[in-house]
Design a protein around this motif. Sequence first.
Motif, PDB file in Angstrom:
ATOM      1  N   LEU A 148       9.735   2.461  -0.949  1.00 23.55           N
ATOM      2  CA  LEU A 148       9.973   2.390   0.494  1.00 23.55           C
ATOM      3  C   LEU A 148       8.706   2.003   1.241  1.00 23.55           C
ATOM      4  CD1 LEU A 148      12.004   3.256   2.892  1.00 23.55           C
ATOM      5  CD2 LEU A 148      10.695   5.390   2.866  1.00 23.55           C
ATOM      6  N   LEU A 149       7.615   2.678   0.949  1.00 29.34           N
ATOM      7  CA  LEU A 149       6.374   2.468   1.696  1.00 29.34           C
ATOM      8  C   LEU A 149       5.649   1.205   1.252  1.00 29.34           C
ATOM      9  CD1 LEU A 149       5.232   6.183   1.770  1.00 29.34           C
ATOM     10  CD2 LEU A 149       6.287   4.879   3.619  1.00 29.34           C
ATOM     11  N   GLU A 150       5.772   0.840  -0.011  1.00 28.21           N
ATOM     12  CA  GLU A 150       5.200  -0.423  -0.474  1.00 28.21           C
ATOM     13  C   GLU A 150       5.843  -1.586   0.262  1.00 28.21           C
ATOM     14  OE1 GLU A 150       2.856  -1.495  -2.299  1.00 28.21           O
ATOM     15  OE2 GLU A 150       2.224   0.091  -3.671  1.00 28.21           O
ATOM     16  N   GLU A 151       7.162  -1.595   0.337  1.00 30.18           N
ATOM     17  CA  GLU A 151       7.864  -2.704   0.971  1.00 30.18           C
ATOM     18  C   GLU A 151       7.643  -2.729   2.479  1.00 30.18           C
ATOM     19  OE1 GLU A 151      11.931  -2.883  -0.282  1.00 30.18           O
ATOM     20  OE2 GLU A 151      11.374  -3.354  -2.362  1.00 30.18           O
ATOM     21  N   ALA A 152       7.342  -1.566   3.063  1.00 33.00           N
ATOM     22  CA  ALA A 152       7.043  -1.513   4.493  1.00 33.00           C
ATOM     23  C   ALA A 152       5.600  -1.915   4.787  1.00 33.00           C
ATOM     24  CB  ALA A 152       7.304  -0.108   5.031  1.00 33.00           C
ATOM     25  N   GLY A 153       4.780  -1.997   3.748  1.00 37.49           N
ATOM     26  CA  GLY A 153       3.389  -2.398   3.928  1.00 37.49           C
ATOM     27  C   GLY A 153       2.462  -1.292   4.374  1.00 37.49           C
ATOM     28  N   VAL A 154       2.858  -0.029   4.164  1.00 41.76           N
ATOM     29  CA  VAL A 154       2.014   1.088   4.611  1.00 41.76           C
ATOM     30  C   VAL A 154       1.709   2.069   3.491  1.00 41.76           C
ATOM     31  CG1 VAL A 154       2.670   0.970   7.043  1.00 41.76           C
ATOM     32  CG2 VAL A 154       4.052   2.351   5.462  1.00 41.76           C
ATOM     33  N   ARG A 155       1.973   1.679   2.257  1.00 36.86           N
ATOM     34  CA  ARG A 155       1.698   2.600   1.141  1.00 36.86           C
ATOM     35  C   ARG A 155       0.229   3.010   1.105  1.00 36.86           C
ATOM     36  NH1 ARG A 155      -0.013   5.742  -1.507  1.00 36.86           N
ATOM     37  NH2 ARG A 155       0.390   6.350  -3.682  1.00 36.86           N
ATOM     38  N   ASP A 156      -0.655   2.082   1.455  1.00 34.17           N
ATOM     39  CA  ASP A 156      -2.088   2.373   1.371  1.00 34.17           C
ATOM     40  C   ASP A 156      -2.556   3.383   2.406  1.00 34.17           C
ATOM     41  OD1 ASP A 156      -1.589   0.543   3.435  1.00 34.17           O
ATOM     42  OD2 ASP A 156      -3.573  -0.353   3.278  1.00 34.17           O
ATOM     43  N   ARG A 157      -1.721   3.696   3.383  1.00 37.10           N
ATOM     44  CA  ARG A 157      -2.109   4.699   4.388  1.00 37.10           C
ATOM     45  C   ARG A 157      -1.891   6.122   3.883  1.00 37.10           C
ATOM     46  NH1 ARG A 157      -2.673  -0.249   6.232  1.00 37.10           N
ATOM     47  NH2 ARG A 157      -3.137  -0.486   8.453  1.00 37.10           N
ATOM     48  N   PHE A 158      -1.176   6.274   2.783  1.00 38.15           N
ATOM     49  CA  PHE A 158      -0.870   7.603   2.242  1.00 38.15           C
ATOM     50  C   PHE A 158      -1.701   7.860   0.990  1.00 38.15           C
ATOM     51  CE2 PHE A 158       2.773   6.466   4.754  1.00 38.15           C
ATOM     52  CZ  PHE A 158       3.193   7.654   5.328  1.00 38.15           C
TER      53      PHE A 158
END
Length: 243
Positions: A148-158
Motif C-alpha cells: 500500500l505505502l510503496e505504491e503510494a510513494g510514502v513507504r520511505d517515511r515510515f
Amino acid sequence: MAIELEGSPVPSTASAPAGDPGRRPALLVFDVNETLSDMGPLRQRFAEVGAPTGLMGVWFAGLLRDGFALTATGDNEAFAHLAEDGLQVTFHGLSLDRDVDSAVQHVMEGLPSLGVHPDVVEGVRALAECGLRLVTLSNGSSGIAEKLLEEAGVRDRFEALLSVEDAALWKPAKESYAYALDRCGVDAADSMLVAAHPWDTHGASRAGLMSAWVNRTGAPYPSYFAAPDVTVSTLSELAEHLA
C-alpha cells in the motif's frame, strides 16, 4: 479550518495535544485498514461476484467482531484467515455468479490492490517533515501495508511496518500497543496512535498513548469510548496541529 480537541474547536495551528500543551508526541503509530487504506473499492469486488455491495461493510464488521472475540479469549488469529472464513459465511446461501470459493478468492485478491485515501500522501509527508517518527501497527499483515505505502510513494517515511501477527493480541488489547512501543523504544506517554476507528483510539488511550481520531465522514464519536486527544478530518490537519 478548525480541529476539535476533546470536543472544543481550536485553531489548526495549535501546537500540542490536550492535557499537556508543552509537549507533542515523538512517535506516531498509524492504523492501516481504513485509516490509511481506502477499502471502498472492495464493494466493486462484491458486485463482480454477484453479491450486494452493502455486504462489504457487514463482512468487515463481522471480521473485526470475531477478531475482537478471539482477543478477549486470549487468542491471536491471522487477519487473512478471519477474512476468508468470514467471506465464506457472508456468501453462504447467496446466488452468486461463481462458486463460493472462487468468489472468496476474488474479493481477497482485492485487498493487496487497495489504494490510500486522498489525504494520505500529502499528510504523511507533512508529518514526516515535522520531525516525527512514523510507524504502522495493523491488525492485518505488514505485507499489505508494505505494498500500500510503496505504491503510494510514502513507504520511505515510515521506519517500521508492524503487525499484531507478531504481538500477543490484536488491537485494542494493551499488549498490541505495548509491542509497538517496545519495538520502537518509546514510552507510551511520548506516542500517539492515529486511527479512523474509535475502538482503536480508545484502546490506545487505555494503554497510555495519546490518540488522534481521523474522522473523514463527520460522524459523531461514541460517548462510551475514551475521547481522543485530537480529532481531525485529514492527516494534513494533523500535521498542522503537530507542527
